[in-house]
Motif scaffolding. Sequence first.
Motif, PDB file in Angstrom:
ATOM      1  N   ASN A  99      26.133  49.210   2.132  1.00 33.14           N
ATOM      2  CA  ASN A  99      26.392  49.870   3.243  1.00 33.14           C
ATOM      3  C   ASN A  99      27.825  49.531   3.940  1.00 33.14           C
ATOM      4  O   ASN A  99      28.663  48.931   2.980  1.00 33.14           O
ATOM      5  N   ARG A 100      28.355  50.149   4.881  1.00 38.33           N
ATOM      6  CA  ARG A 100      29.595  49.853   5.492  1.00 38.33           C
ATOM      7  C   ARG A 100      29.739  48.823   6.396  1.00 38.33           C
ATOM      8  O   ARG A 100      30.808  48.817   7.194  1.00 38.33           O
ATOM      9  N   GLY A 101      28.706  47.969   6.336  1.00 36.30           N
ATOM     10  CA  GLY A 101      28.659  46.809   7.290  1.00 36.30           C
ATOM     11  C   GLY A 101      29.779  45.614   6.946  1.00 36.30           C
ATOM     12  O   GLY A 101      30.439  45.838   6.040  1.00 36.30           O
ATOM     13  N   ALA A 102      30.065  45.008   8.175  1.00 39.29           N
ATOM     14  CA  ALA A 102      31.043  44.010   7.845  1.00 39.29           C
ATOM     15  C   ALA A 102      30.858  43.036   6.608  1.00 39.29           C
ATOM     16  O   ALA A 102      29.580  42.821   6.300  1.00 39.29           O
ATOM     17  N   LEU A 103      31.888  42.728   5.798  1.00 40.27           N
ATOM     18  CA  LEU A 103      31.722  42.118   4.643  1.00 40.27           C
ATOM     19  C   LEU A 103      31.239  40.689   4.725  1.00 40.27           C
ATOM     20  O   LEU A 103      30.236  40.298   3.942  1.00 40.27           O
ATOM     21  N   ASP A 104      31.620  40.100   6.036  1.00 37.82           N
ATOM     22  CA  ASP A 104      31.386  38.608   6.075  1.00 37.82           C
ATOM     23  C   ASP A 104      29.895  38.461   6.762  1.00 37.82           C
ATOM     24  O   ASP A 104      29.750  37.249   7.302  1.00 37.82           O
ATOM     25  N   ALA A 105      29.245  39.494   7.272  1.00 42.03           N
ATOM     26  CA  ALA A 105      28.057  39.217   7.656  1.00 42.03           C
ATOM     27  C   ALA A 105      26.880  39.240   6.726  1.00 42.03           C
ATOM     28  O   ALA A 105      26.597  40.088   5.996  1.00 42.03           O
ATOM     29  N   ILE A 106      26.403  38.085   6.659  1.00 43.66           N
ATOM     30  CA  ILE A 106      24.903  37.968   5.647  1.00 43.66           C
ATOM     31  C   ILE A 106      24.260  39.032   5.698  1.00 43.66           C
ATOM     32  O   ILE A 106      23.678  39.358   4.651  1.00 43.66           O
ATOM     33  N   SER A 107      23.762  39.229   6.946  1.00 45.83           N
ATOM     34  CA  SER A 107      22.581  40.229   7.294  1.00 45.83           C
ATOM     35  C   SER A 107      22.887  41.744   6.714  1.00 45.83           C
ATOM     36  O   SER A 107      21.963  42.457   6.488  1.00 45.83           O
ATOM     37  N   ASN A 108      24.082  41.827   6.395  1.00 47.05           N
ATOM     38  CA  ASN A 108      24.705  43.235   5.850  1.00 47.05           C
ATOM     39  C   ASN A 108      24.408  43.454   4.292  1.00 47.05           C
ATOM     40  O   ASN A 108      24.508  44.435   3.637  1.00 47.05           O
ATOM     41  N   TYR A 109      24.009  42.085   3.475  1.00 46.86           N
ATOM     42  CA  TYR A 109      23.826  42.118   2.041  1.00 46.86           C
ATOM     43  C   TYR A 109      22.399  42.718   2.068  1.00 46.86           C
ATOM     44  O   TYR A 109      21.476  41.738   2.334  1.00 46.86           O
ATOM     45  N   ASP A 110      22.051  43.698   1.456  1.00 48.11           N
ATOM     46  CA  ASP A 110      20.683  44.185   1.307  1.00 48.11           C
ATOM     47  C   ASP A 110      19.927  43.943  -0.001  1.00 48.11           C
ATOM     48  O   ASP A 110      18.737  44.277  -0.075  1.00 48.11           O
ATOM     49  N   TYR A 111      20.661  43.441  -1.122  1.00 47.93           N
ATOM     50  CA  TYR A 111      20.038  43.166  -2.209  1.00 47.93           C
ATOM     51  C   TYR A 111      20.434  41.624  -2.925  1.00 47.93           C
ATOM     52  O   TYR A 111      21.791  41.523  -2.876  1.00 47.93           O
ATOM     53  N   TRP A 112      19.423  40.985  -3.377  1.00 49.41           N
ATOM     54  CA  TRP A 112      19.724  39.419  -3.469  1.00 49.41           C
ATOM     55  C   TRP A 112      19.300  39.375  -4.958  1.00 49.41           C
ATOM     56  O   TRP A 112      18.093  39.917  -5.110  1.00 49.41           O
ATOM     57  N   GLY A 113      19.850  38.530  -5.568  1.00 51.37           N
ATOM     58  CA  GLY A 113      19.473  37.787  -6.954  1.00 51.37           C
ATOM     59  C   GLY A 113      18.621  36.721  -6.422  1.00 51.37           C
ATOM     60  O   GLY A 113      18.339  36.099  -5.410  1.00 51.37           O
TER      61      GLY A 113
END
Length: 122
Positions: A99-113
């Motif tokens: 998405n276009r959310g802030a790069l440094d906001a952990i909550s904006n990362y929507d897929y994790w390994g």
Amino acid sequence: QLPASGGGLVQAGGSLRLSCVISGRTFSAYDTAWFRLAPGKERELVSIMPWRGDRPVYSASVMGRFTISRDKAKDTVYLQMNRLKFDDTAVYYCAVKSNRGALDAISNYDYWGQGTLVTVSS
């Protein structure tokens, strides 16, 4: 799925290279980051590889020692870790922000390994 690999046991001062394959999904563009979680600590942002070609971002704790890179043809992101320290011991996760959310906001990362364990012996 974001399978990560490359973790292991290394002596302080040594090096490891982590890999993360962005597979199983189709993204038109995405930012990729490495995070780490150490025992008793909060999840920490380690490095970001922006999709647009902006400069990578590093945390102060790894600046000058770690290098993030990406092979777009292979859909793989790497984290080269040099001069490892005991405090670098953690489970390292790659994550994708589509998405276009802030790069440094952990909550904006929507897929994790699933993470890969790095253990640095002192």
